[in-house]
Design a protein around this motif. Structure first.
Motif, short mmCIF file in Angstrom:
data_model
loop_
_atom_site.label_atom_id
_atom_site.label_comp_id
_atom_site.label_asym_id
_atom_site.label_seq_id
_atom_site.Cartn_x
_atom_site.Cartn_y
_atom_site.Cartn_z
N TYR A 110 0.85 -1.20 0.00
CA TYR A 110 0.00 0.00 0.00
C TYR A 110 0.88 1.25 0.00
O TYR A 110 0.64 2.20 -0.74
CB TYR A 110 -0.91 -0.02 1.22
CG TYR A 110 -1.92 1.10 1.29
CD1 TYR A 110 -3.22 0.91 0.85
CD2 TYR A 110 -1.57 2.35 1.81
CE1 TYR A 110 -4.16 1.93 0.91
CE2 TYR A 110 -2.50 3.38 1.87
CZ TYR A 110 -3.79 3.17 1.43
OH TYR A 110 -4.71 4.19 1.48
N ALA A 111 1.93 1.23 0.83
CA ALA A 111 2.85 2.38 0.92
C ALA A 111 3.53 2.64 -0.42
O ALA A 111 3.64 3.80 -0.86
CB ALA A 111 3.89 2.14 2.01
N ALA A 112 3.98 1.58 -1.09
CA ALA A 112 4.64 1.75 -2.39
C ALA A 112 3.67 2.33 -3.42
O ALA A 112 4.02 3.21 -4.20
CB ALA A 112 5.20 0.42 -2.87
N ASP A 113 2.42 1.84 -3.39
CA ASP A 113 1.39 2.37 -4.32
C ASP A 113 1.10 3.85 -4.04
O ASP A 113 0.88 4.63 -4.95
CB ASP A 113 0.08 1.60 -4.16
CG ASP A 113 0.14 0.18 -4.71
OD1 ASP A 113 1.04 -0.10 -5.52
OD2 ASP A 113 -0.72 -0.63 -4.33
N LEU A 114 1.08 4.18 -2.74
CA LEU A 114 0.73 5.57 -2.37
C LEU A 114 1.87 6.53 -2.70
O LEU A 114 1.64 7.64 -3.20
CB LEU A 114 0.42 5.63 -0.87
CG LEU A 114 -0.17 6.94 -0.36
CD1 LEU A 114 -1.64 7.06 -0.80
CD2 LEU A 114 -0.10 7.03 1.16
N LEU A 115 3.10 6.13 -2.40
CA LEU A 115 4.24 7.04 -2.55
C LEU A 115 4.81 7.05 -3.97
O LEU A 115 5.42 8.03 -4.39
CB LEU A 115 5.35 6.68 -1.56
CG LEU A 115 4.97 6.78 -0.08
CD1 LEU A 115 6.13 6.33 0.79
CD2 LEU A 115 4.55 8.20 0.29
N TYR A 136 18.07 6.34 -8.10
CA TYR A 136 18.26 7.57 -7.31
C TYR A 136 17.40 8.71 -7.84
O TYR A 136 16.96 9.57 -7.07
CB TYR A 136 19.75 7.93 -7.24
CG TYR A 136 20.46 7.03 -6.24
CD1 TYR A 136 20.39 7.31 -4.88
CD2 TYR A 136 21.13 5.88 -6.65
CE1 TYR A 136 20.99 6.47 -3.94
CE2 TYR A 136 21.74 5.04 -5.73
CZ TYR A 136 21.67 5.34 -4.37
OH TYR A 136 22.25 4.51 -3.45
N GLN A 137 17.16 8.72 -9.15
CA GLN A 137 16.28 9.75 -9.73
C GLN A 137 14.85 9.58 -9.19
O GLN A 137 14.20 10.55 -8.80
CB GLN A 137 16.30 9.59 -11.25
CG GLN A 137 15.62 10.71 -12.00
CD GLN A 137 15.49 10.35 -13.49
OE1 GLN A 137 16.30 9.61 -14.06
NE2 GLN A 137 14.47 10.89 -14.12
N VAL A 138 14.37 8.33 -9.16
CA VAL A 138 13.03 8.05 -8.64
C VAL A 138 12.96 8.37 -7.15
O VAL A 138 12.00 8.97 -6.67
CB VAL A 138 12.64 6.58 -8.93
CG1 VAL A 138 11.39 6.17 -8.15
CG2 VAL A 138 12.44 6.37 -10.43
N ALA A 139 14.02 7.98 -6.41
CA ALA A 139 14.03 8.24 -4.96
C ALA A 139 13.91 9.74 -4.69
O ALA A 139 13.14 10.16 -3.82
CB ALA A 139 15.31 7.68 -4.35
N ALA A 141 12.73 12.11 -6.80
CA ALA A 141 11.47 12.68 -7.31
C ALA A 141 10.30 12.36 -6.38
O ALA A 141 9.41 13.19 -6.20
CB ALA A 141 11.18 12.12 -8.71
N PHE A 142 10.32 11.16 -5.75
CA PHE A 142 9.17 10.73 -4.95
C PHE A 142 9.41 10.82 -3.45
O PHE A 142 8.53 10.45 -2.67
CB PHE A 142 8.76 9.30 -5.35
CG PHE A 142 8.14 9.23 -6.74
CD1 PHE A 142 6.75 9.35 -6.89
CD2 PHE A 142 8.90 9.06 -7.86
CE1 PHE A 142 6.17 9.30 -8.14
CE2 PHE A 142 8.34 9.01 -9.14
CZ PHE A 142 6.96 9.13 -9.28
N GLY A 143 10.60 11.27 -3.04
CA GLY A 143 10.86 11.43 -1.60
C GLY A 143 10.86 10.12 -0.86
O GLY A 143 10.27 9.99 0.22
N VAL A 144 11.49 9.09 -1.44
CA VAL A 144 11.56 7.77 -0.81
C VAL A 144 13.03 7.35 -0.73
O VAL A 144 13.90 7.97 -1.35
CB VAL A 144 10.76 6.71 -1.59
CG1 VAL A 144 9.28 7.06 -1.61
CG2 VAL A 144 11.30 6.55 -3.01
N SER A 145 13.30 6.26 0.00
CA SER A 145 14.67 5.75 0.07
C SER A 145 15.04 5.08 -1.26
O SER A 145 14.16 4.67 -2.03
CB SER A 145 14.79 4.73 1.20
OG SER A 145 14.07 3.56 0.88
N ALA A 146 16.34 4.97 -1.51
CA ALA A 146 16.80 4.28 -2.72
C ALA A 146 16.32 2.83 -2.72
O ALA A 146 15.96 2.29 -3.76
CB ALA A 146 18.32 4.35 -2.81
N ALA A 149 12.73 2.73 -3.74
CA ALA A 149 12.61 3.03 -5.17
C ALA A 149 13.03 1.82 -6.01
O ALA A 149 12.38 1.47 -6.99
CB ALA A 149 13.47 4.24 -5.51
N ALA A 150 14.12 1.16 -5.61
CA ALA A 150 14.61 0.01 -6.37
C ALA A 150 13.57 -1.11 -6.38
O ALA A 150 13.29 -1.71 -7.43
CB ALA A 150 15.93 -0.50 -5.76
#
Ligand SMILES: [Zn+2]
Length: 246
Positions: A110-115, A136-139, A141-146, A149-150
């Motif tokens: 759920y957290a991955a879908d939301l963030l 790292y670009q996704v991390a 842009a979305f304010g999440v850890s690497a 994002a991976a």
């Protein structure tokens, strides 16, 4: 393509009119579903949620990094959506590892879908090769850890690849991307991988180099395939091996 039925977290974003990564404000989203977020020093775990009726209080460890706090709030909102009324204790490591219990996995999903909702992430990765640079670009842009994002890219990116993760204590686990040949097995012997990296005189993290796919995979057709390999040591202390079939 997005799934025919949006997952509940993405539906919530649509309902709230959220269309950009920068608009995913977890406190505002929590408020919209009846939850208040507060930051305190917690004795154990990163976060917890206490609900009564249609109201809840999410408490997040004030000492955690901002990306971890955001993931923790989103994770607790996952429990609020899926497991309301059940008593749950969240054990740290909210940014996921294999082997967590079903409810924790559901809350992490759920957290991955939301963030990192598909409808925002898919256009961003379209036509972009899988790499740690993209992670790292996704991390950012979305304010999440690497790490988060991976793992999300393994769900969403169209490339065939595997992530092999070494925990700080030496435990290893892996995650396959959605399009990796389901009949290929991942060799998770990270010591071999490290030896391979050393043999190839890997100059520094984030530099990918070509190598036969069979060094990392077992299965029919593997010996004719090539792969790109890179290793990255993330801020969370995990070493992550990325093997992309080319
Ligand atoms: Zn949990």
């Amino acid at each position: 393509m997005t799934a025919a039925v949006d997952p509940p977290a993405e539906r919530l974003l649509h309902d709230l009119g959220i269309t950009e990564p920068g608009e995913i404000d977890v406190e505002v989203i929590a408020h919209a579903v009846g939850a208040v977020v507060r930051y305190r020093r917690l004795g154990s775990g990163d976060a917890r949620i206490v609900g009564l009726g249609d109201r809840a209080i999410i408490t997040v460890d004030e000492r955690a990094s901002r990306v971890r706090q955001r993931f923790s709030v989103a994770h607790e909102l996952g429990h609020w959506h899926h497991h309301r009324g059940r008593r749950l204790i969240c054990h740290g490591a909210a940014d996921q590892q294999d082997g967590v219990a079903g409810c924790e996995r559901e809350a992490d999903g759920y957290a991955a879908d939301l963030l990192m909702p598909r409808f925002m992430l898919e256009p961003l990765v379209a036509g972009v090769p899988m790499s740690f640079g993209l992670v790292y670009q996704v991390a950012a842009a979305f304010g999440v850890s690497a790490m988060a994002a991976a793992l999300r890219l393994a769900d969403v990116h169209p490339a065939a690849f595997a992530l092999v993760v070494e925990e700080a204590d030496g435990r290893r686990w892996f995650r396959r991307s959605a399009s990796l040949n389901p009949r290929w097995f991942v060799r998770s012997a990270a010591s071999d991988m490290r030896a391979t990296a050393d043999r190839c005189r890997l100059p520094r993290a984030n530099v990918a180099f070509a190598a036969p796919a069979q060094q990392w995979f077992l299965g029919q057709g593997v010996k004719d395939a090539e792969a790109m390999y890179a290793i990255d040591r993330m801020a969370c202390g995990r070493a992550v091996h990325l093997v992309v079939v080319t």
